[in-house]
Design an enzyme around this catalytic site. Structure first.
Site, PDB file in Angstrom:
ATOM      1  CG  ASP A   1      -1.922   1.139   1.217  1.00 46.46           C
ATOM      2  OD1 ASP A   1      -1.954   1.713   0.256  1.00 46.46           O
ATOM      3  OD2 ASP A   1      -2.523   1.401   2.316  1.00 46.46           O
TER       4      ASP A   1
ATOM      5  CD  GLU B 247      -5.685   6.451  -0.401  1.00 46.59           C
ATOM      6  OE1 GLU B 247      -6.831   6.182  -0.289  1.00 46.59           O
ATOM      7  OE2 GLU B 247      -4.721   6.234   0.473  1.00 46.59           O
TER       8      GLU B 247
ATOM      9  CG  HIS C 122      -3.224   1.470   6.697  1.00 52.39           C
ATOM     10  ND1 HIS C 122      -4.268   1.776   6.916  1.00 52.39           N
ATOM     11  CD2 HIS C 122      -2.817   1.508   5.312  1.00 52.39           C
ATOM     12  CE1 HIS C 122      -4.612   2.442   5.756  1.00 52.39           C
ATOM     13  NE2 HIS C 122      -3.826   2.180   4.671  1.00 52.39           N
TER      14      HIS C 122
HETATM   15 ZN   LIG Z   1      -3.617   2.867  -0.615  1.00 54.03          ZN
END
Ligand SMILES: [Zn+2]
Length: 438
Positions: A254, A288, A387
Site C-alpha cells: 500500500d 491519499e 498499514h
Molecule cells: Zn492505498
C-alpha cells in the site's frame, strides 16, 4: 504483448527501488519529498515522454510517541499505534476503565452514562477483506461518536485480517461538534487479550499515552508521466497509484505496488515501441492516506478536461493478481470492453459488469463524469499487512505483481487504441443512474 508482459520483471524492480531507496513516506514528512524526487527521476529514467509535477497542499500530522498498557486486573504492555490525525492524550496520559462495544453501530446504541469517563474499546474484527469499509468506519468515526458521549479516549481493535502482534494505523476524522479525544489501534492479539479479561467480569483499566502534533502546511506533488499519443495526444488513459504510505512499514503493498504496476505497464509499452493512439498518463498521487488530497488536487487542476480522460483506473489494493475487469462506460463502448475481457481471460481475469469504481483518488474523477475501469485484485491477504510495520518488500511475489502489470498494460493499451469513446460527463452519469434504477 500479454504473454511477454507476464514474464517481465520491471514492476518488481521499480517496487524494489522505491521500498529500498525511499521506504516509509508519510505525507508531510521529509520522506514525502524524497519520494517525489524518486518518482520524477524514475519516470525520466524509464523514458516516459513527458514528466512533470503538480503541487498539493495539506497540514502536517506527526506521530511522536504511543504507549498503552493494562493497569488492572492483570498488568500487560500492549502493542498500540495512534490513528492518523489523532490528537494527543492530556499530559500524563489517560487512565480509565474500558467500555466494550462490538462496532461503531453498537457504540451509537450505547447509553452515554456507560461511556462517560471511560476509554471506549471498539472490538470490530475484520474477518474478510470485503468488510473493510464497514469495519474501518469505526476507525474513522469512532472517536467523535465516543467523545459526544463523554469518553476520554478511543481504542480500536486493528482493522486487519491477521493475528500478528502489529497494530494497523489509518486515518480518522473529527466531527466539528464533538470534543477531540485521542484515538489508537491495538493489535489483534491484544484485542483478544482485553476480551478475555472482560469475560472475567472485572473492570479492565488502561493507561494510554499518545503524543502527536498537527501543525504547519506542507507542499508536496502529484508526479505525472506520460506516453504521448500518436493520433489523439490530448485524450488520455489515466492509470496510477498513490505515492504516499503510512510511516510504520515501507509501503510495499500500500501502495508502492500500485505505483510500480502502473509505471511498469507504461514503461513496458514504451520499451516495445508500442506507441498508443491516445496518450497514457501515469499519476502517482500525493497524500491519499490522509483524505484523498492528491486525488482532489488533480481533479481541481484538471476539472476542465474531464472529457479528455478516456478511461481512468487506479491500482490501490495490493500486488494482485488482477481477478476481474469491470467498466463504467457508455453502452456503445461495451463491445471494446468485451474485447479487453477476452484478451485478459488469458491472464485469468474474469469479466465483471458495467459498474466500476476506479479507486480512491480517481473516484473523484468518476463523480465528475470520467469513464472508469476497475482491475479488481485478489485481496485475501491484503489486510494482513495493510498499514502495519509488516508492509514491506519481502511480501511481494514476482509472479503476482507481474500478472497485475501485464493486465494494466493490456488494459491501458486497448483503451488507448479503442476506435470508440468510452463516454464522459452527463451522458455517462445519466447512464449510471438509469442502470441503478433498472
Ligand atoms: Zn492505498
Amino acid at each position: 504483448m500479454r504473454e511477454h508482459a507476464l514474464s517481465d520483471n520491471r514492476s518488481y524492480e521499480i517496487l524494489e527501488s522505491l521500498t529500498t531507496e525511499v521506504g516509509a513516506r508519510l505525507a508531510g514528512s521529509e520522506a514525502d519529498l524524497r519520494a517525489v524526487a524518486w518518482a520524477e527521476a524514475k519516470m525520466r529514467a524509464l523514458g516516459l515522454d513527458k514528466v512533470w509535477k503538480e503541487p498539493v497542499q495539506y497540514p502536517v500530522w506527526q506521530r511522536l510517541s504511543e504507549q498503552a498498557s493494562v493497569i488492572s486486573p492483570y498488568p500487560h504492555r500492549l502493542q498500540v499505534t495512534a490513528l492518523g490525525h489523532s490528537v494527543s492524550t492530556p499530559a500524563g496520559g489517560v487512565q480509565a476503565d474500558i467500555v466494550h462495544v462490538a462496532s461503531l453501530q453498537d457504540l451509537k446504541n450505547t447509553d452515554a452514562a456507560k461511556v462517560r469517563g471511560k476509554i471506549v474499546f471498539i472490538d470490530h474484527k475484520l474477518k474478510k477483506s470485503t468488510d473493510y469499509g464497514e469495519v474501518a468506519a469505526g476507525r474513522s468515526r469512532g472517536a467523535s461518536e465516543a467523545a459526544r458521549k463523554g469518553a476520554l479516549a478511543l481504542v480500536i481493535r486493528s482493522v486487519g485480517t491477521d493475528s500478528h502482534r502489529l497494530p494497523h494505523t489509518g486515518v480518522m476524522h473529527y466531527d466539528e461538534d464533538a470534543p477531540r479525544i485521542a484515538a489508537a489501534a491495538i493489535s489483534n492479539p491484544d484485542a483478544d487479550l482485553l476480551v478475555r479479561m472482560l469475560k472475567r467480569g472485572e473492570p479492565v483499566r488502561l493507561d494510554l499515552r499518545i503524543q502527536t502534533a498537527m501543525e504547519g502546511n506542507f507542499t508536496s506533488y502529484n508526479v505525472i508521466g506520460e506516453l504521448r499519443g500518436s493520433e489523439q495526444p490530448d485524450d488520455y488513459v489515466l492509470i496510477g497509484g498513490h505515492l504516499d504510505s503510512w510511516d510504520l512499514g515501507t509501503g510495499a503493498v500500500d501502495d508502492g505496488a500500485g505505483c510500480a504496476i502502473t509505471l511498469g505497464a507504461a514503461e513496458f509499452l514504451r520499451r516495445h515501441q508500442l506507441r498508443p493512439r491516445r496518450s497514457i498518463r501515469v499519476v502517482l498521487y500525493a497524500n491519499e492516506e490522509q483524505g484523498l488530497i492528491g486525488g482532489r488536487a488533480y481533479h481541481a487542476a484538471h476539472r476542465h478536461e474531464i472529457s479528455r480522460i478516456q478511461a481512468a483506473s487506479e491500482a490501490d489494493s495490493g500486488q494482485g493478481p488482477v481477478k476481474t475487469l469491470r467498466s463504467d462506460v457508455v453502452p456503445a463502448a461495451l463491445v471494446v470492453v468485451g474485447q479487453m475481457q477476452q484478451v485478459l481471460t488469458g491472464l485469468g481475469v474474469s469479466a465483471g459488469g458495467n459498474q466500476a469504481h476506479p479507486g480512491p483518488d480517481m473516484g473523484v474523477l468518476r463523480e465528475a463524469g470520467a469513464a472508469s475501469f476497475s482491475l479488481d485484485m485478489q485481496a485475501d491477504d491484503y489486510f494482513d499487512v495493510h498499514h502495519t510495520a509488516d508492509d514491506t518488500f519481502d511480501k511481494i511475489e514476482p509472479v503476482r505483481i507481474r500478472q497485475s502489470c501485464a493486465a494494466f498494460a493490456v488494459f491501458a493499451w486497448m483503451a488507448a487504441q479503442s476506435p470508440v469513446d468510452f463516454g464522459s460527463g452527463d451522458e455517462l452519469i445519466q447512464g449510471r443512474k438509469n442502470r441503478t434504477a433498472g
